[in-house]
Scaffold this motif. Structure first.
Motif, PDB file in Angstrom:
ATOM      1  N   ASN A  69       1.503 -18.012  68.411  1.00 15.40           N
ATOM      2  CA  ASN A  69       3.008 -17.970  68.335  1.00 15.40           C
ATOM      3  C   ASN A  69       3.196 -19.376  68.351  1.00 15.40           C
ATOM      4  O   ASN A  69       4.072 -19.781  68.024  1.00 15.40           O
ATOM      5  N   ALA A  70       2.341 -20.169  69.344  1.00 15.29           N
ATOM      6  CA  ALA A  70       2.559 -21.593  69.407  1.00 15.29           C
ATOM      7  C   ALA A  70       2.348 -22.292  68.128  1.00 15.29           C
ATOM      8  O   ALA A  70       3.186 -23.270  67.841  1.00 15.29           O
ATOM      9  N   GLU A  71       1.471 -21.805  67.415  1.00 10.96           N
ATOM     10  CA  GLU A  71       1.136 -22.415  66.068  1.00 10.96           C
ATOM     11  C   GLU A  71       2.202 -22.351  65.152  1.00 10.96           C
ATOM     12  O   GLU A  71       2.575 -23.366  64.131  1.00 10.96           O
ATOM     13  N   GLU A  72       2.847 -21.147  65.293  1.00  9.36           N
ATOM     14  CA  GLU A  72       4.024 -20.928  64.350  1.00  9.36           C
ATOM     15  C   GLU A  72       5.050 -21.865  64.578  1.00  9.36           C
ATOM     16  O   GLU A  72       5.749 -22.299  63.704  1.00  9.36           O
ATOM     17  N   LEU A  73       5.301 -22.074  65.994  1.00 10.65           N
ATOM     18  CA  LEU A  73       6.344 -23.072  66.236  1.00 10.65           C
ATOM     19  C   LEU A  73       6.102 -24.532  65.777  1.00 10.65           C
ATOM     20  O   LEU A  73       7.111 -25.237  65.318  1.00 10.65           O
ATOM     21  N   ALA A  74       4.898 -24.857  65.765  1.00 10.83           N
ATOM     22  CA  ALA A  74       4.495 -26.149  65.277  1.00 10.83           C
ATOM     23  C   ALA A  74       4.912 -26.431  63.694  1.00 10.83           C
ATOM     24  O   ALA A  74       5.254 -27.513  63.377  1.00 10.83           O
ATOM     25  N   VAL A  75       4.410 -25.347  62.954  1.00 15.16           N
ATOM     26  CA  VAL A  75       4.509 -25.067  61.676  1.00 15.16           C
ATOM     27  C   VAL A  75       6.134 -25.103  61.504  1.00 15.16           C
ATOM     28  O   VAL A  75       6.493 -25.992  60.404  1.00 15.16           O
ATOM     29  N   ALA A  76       6.914 -24.596  62.202  1.00 19.95           N
ATOM     30  CA  ALA A  76       8.331 -24.535  61.881  1.00 19.95           C
ATOM     31  C   ALA A  76       9.110 -26.108  62.165  1.00 19.95           C
ATOM     32  O   ALA A  76       9.985 -26.340  61.525  1.00 19.95           O
ATOM     33  N   GLY A  77       8.218 -26.817  62.817  1.00 18.98           N
ATOM     34  CA  GLY A  77       8.845 -28.073  63.247  1.00 18.98           C
ATOM     35  C   GLY A  77       9.933 -28.313  64.068  1.00 18.98           C
ATOM     36  O   GLY A  77      10.596 -29.411  64.114  1.00 18.98           O
ATOM     37  N   THR A  78      10.351 -27.110  64.701  1.00 19.54           N
ATOM     38  CA  THR A  78      11.603 -27.380  65.634  1.00 19.54           C
ATOM     39  C   THR A  78      11.263 -27.968  67.064  1.00 19.54           C
ATOM     40  O   THR A  78      12.171 -28.329  67.718  1.00 19.54           O
ATOM     41  N   THR A  79       9.986 -27.856  67.275  1.00 22.61           N
ATOM     42  CA  THR A  79       9.599 -28.359  68.495  1.00 22.61           C
ATOM     43  C   THR A  79       8.169 -28.635  68.481  1.00 22.61           C
ATOM     44  O   THR A  79       7.358 -28.361  67.702  1.00 22.61           O
TER      45      THR A  79
END
Length: 302
Positions: A69-79
């Protein structure tokens, strides 16, 4: 490896389903919420996360879900990607080494190491354990200092010795001894080692004395207030920091008076807030019964 361990980390609860198995969807939801609220990362499988009651494979699965899930946030680029710290424990050095290895393979950025605690250890024995683990670990390690439960306490000199090892990057000090924590900060002021407070009621004092950040249970239910306290101290606004600390302390005291374990109370609070599906705990911890949910709701209003 250099990790930025400054800021707010949450000692995350471990969501479980009705069969007392990991609820991976809720783990992901809590990690996304932590990032949205400005937290630097999460600690999974710590004390608040019932880490020692989980099977080693469950601790690894929990870590893997958090990292995904942390990697998903990084890919989304929102944070920026939240850091994932994982709690390692074991009844013997061999079991502890195996747990650290498994958590590293599961994607932990760093592992918080709880030394075996069947017997109280001297500061010298604690140093031996943590140096041995750090020497073999594939990821950076942090020292978990929890003397009120383990009976084993570090000294400032012992921490300075640990800080000399390049793979030991921090300490989570969950004791209430503000004087000793200040001594810890002073002992490593010239070292690349983060002192993180795990004691919510003295968080303002810890940050004022130079702690790098915090890993607290109260950040599960009051993450934005903890972020605000950190920001106030960073700005030198100690009046605001003291005010936020008093508010947090009232909530912690009210939750602590509910005659249930901390993980159980926090899970009940998160369920009431609609943030987790269920509030179940791993045995032998008992979940908050339905008849006590109103008391939890009242505590959250303090």
């Amino acid at each position: 490896m250099t990790l930025d361990l400054r800021g707010v980390f949450v000692a995350l609860v471990t969501p479980l389903d009705e069969h007392r198995q990991l609820d991976h969807a809720d783990v992901g939801a809590l990690l996304h919420r932590a990032a949205d609220d400005g937290l630097a990362g999460v600690l999974v499988a710590g004390t608040t996360g019932e880490g020692t009651l989980l099977e080693p494979t469950q601790r690894a699965a929990l870590t893997r879900t958090a990292r995904t899930n942390a990697e998903e946030l990084a890919v989304a680029g929102t944070t920026r990607r939240p850091l994932v710290l994982a709690g390692a424990s074991g009844p013997s050095p061999a079991a502890l080494h195996a747990d650290v290895e498994q958590l590293a393979e599961a994607g932990a950025d760093a592992v918080l190491v709880l030394a075996p605690h069947t017997y109280p250890l001297t500061p010298e024995e604690l140093v031996d354990v943590h140096l041995e683990v750090a020497e073999q670990a594939a990821v950076p390690t942090l020292v978990y200092h929890l003397p009120q439960l383990t009976g084993s306490a570090l000294t400032a000199d012992a921490l300075a010795e640990l800080a000399a090892h390049p793979n030991i990057v921090g300490i989570k000090d969950s004791s209430s001894d503000a004087e000793r924590r200040a001594a810890f900060v002073a002992a490593v002021v010239d070292r690349d080692l983060a002192v993180l407070s795990g004691h919510g009621p003295s968080l303002h004092a810890a940050l004022r004395d130079g702690a790098s950040g915090s890993i607290t249970a109260i950040a599960n239910v009051r993450p934005r207030q903890v972020v605000r306290l950190h920001a106030a101290v960073a700005d030198g606004d100690h009046d605001t920091a003291a005010q936020v600390q008093r508010t947090l302390a009232r909530t912690e005291a009210a939750l602590g008076a509910l005659q249930a374990s901390l993980p159980a109370v926090i899970k009940a609070a998160l369920q009431l807030d609609g943030l987790v599906t269920e509030r179940w705990c791993r045995p032998p911890l008992r979940s908050v019964p339905p008849a006590r949910l109103d008391a939890v709701r009242s505590a959250l209003l303090r």
